[in-house]
Write an enzyme that holds these catalytic residues in place. Sequence first.
Site, PDB file in Angstrom:
ATOM      1  CB  SER A   1      -0.858  -0.018   1.267  1.00 44.09           C
ATOM      2  OG  SER A   1      -1.385   1.250   1.523  1.00 44.09           O
TER       3      SER A   1
ATOM      4  CD  GLU B   1      -2.091   5.447   4.784  1.00 45.11           C
ATOM      5  OE1 GLU B   1      -2.702   6.424   4.311  1.00 45.11           O
ATOM      6  OE2 GLU B   1      -1.501   5.477   5.887  1.00 45.11           O
TER       7      GLU B   1
ATOM      8  CE1 TYR C   1      -4.508  -1.196   5.330  1.00 44.71           C
ATOM      9  CE2 TYR C   1      -3.187   0.654   4.569  1.00 44.71           C
ATOM     10  CZ  TYR C   1      -3.926  -0.468   4.292  1.00 44.71           C
ATOM     11  OH  TYR C   1      -4.086  -0.881   3.001  1.00 44.71           O
TER      12      TYR C   1
END
Length: 300
Positions: A99, A101, A122
């Site tokens: 991801s 992120e 996360y």
Amino acid sequence: MFFGTFRRTSHKCFERLEEFEIVDKVTEIKADLADYGSIQTAIKQSEPDEIYNLGAQSFVGASFQQPILTSDITGLGVLRVLEGIRENVPDAKFYQASSSEMFGDYQGIKNEKSPFIPRSPYGAAKVFAHHMTNHYREAYDIFACCGILFNHESPLRGLEFVTRKITWSLAKIKLKTQEKLHLGNISAKRDWGFAGDYVEAMWMMLQQKTPDDYVIATGESHSVEEFLTIASEYAGLGDWHNFVEIDKSMMRPTDIKELVGDASKAKEKIGWSAKTSFEELVKKMVDHDIEYHKSHPLSF
Ligand code: GDP
């Protein structure tokens, strides 16, 4: 043959599969990323050639409230799948949904060589899963690829994510079943692409001769405010200031200001690039949600 795993819950939730009319083509297997035994059983039952792990506690916002659960499912869950592959089907190909992120606070355009500075539980869990996938590729010769996907949206996006929250609410405001839309940090910028294009990239990665990691992104970033402006005008609602309220309680303890990806490796090595523009994406989502609410007037 296609198999899909799902977690047992008291209420089966297959609406998104139903929208694609593929429910009948997928054999369901109960499995849970928290439970190694169930993953082994799923692998033995399906004898897969390719495994796509899109399972996670996937909402960044919720990871601040549930950091341990997020680390278990989004991080350790991937290790359970990798162990299942190593022990049972070492020749199967594996796709891991890494991801954007993971880049977190790293400034500038991000590619496969950029450092990971996650800013959420996360993001940290995804970094663990990413490194473990790389480790299994190097140590055990497993054909494992990580797609570092930037935000990808569609009319099937979960309602808690900001793009869908906006288009869903605008449709209701237009049809006069909702008055206000409450949002958090609307100056945040993301590199939003169309999920359909990105799924194609996942499949393409596993069709290559050698496994590798790829950033998948459009290369453009837009603010939440820009998304809102285009969506509101396209929905015929004009100036969003008339119905949007900024709610400080929706701001995250830490948030990423801007994410922009550089997908030039994917373009060069596997011939992938995003086909759908930002504006097309916004319009697709607005059209879908207006149509949906017109045909489901009692939905909430
Ligand atoms: P993420 O990039 O995976 O966290 O995707 P989201 O769609 O959840 O959030 C994208 C950005 O929109 C983040 O910077 C959020 O802080 C910001 N944002 C602003 N208002 C909202 C809101 O009401 N809901 C969500 N989910 N995000 C919001």
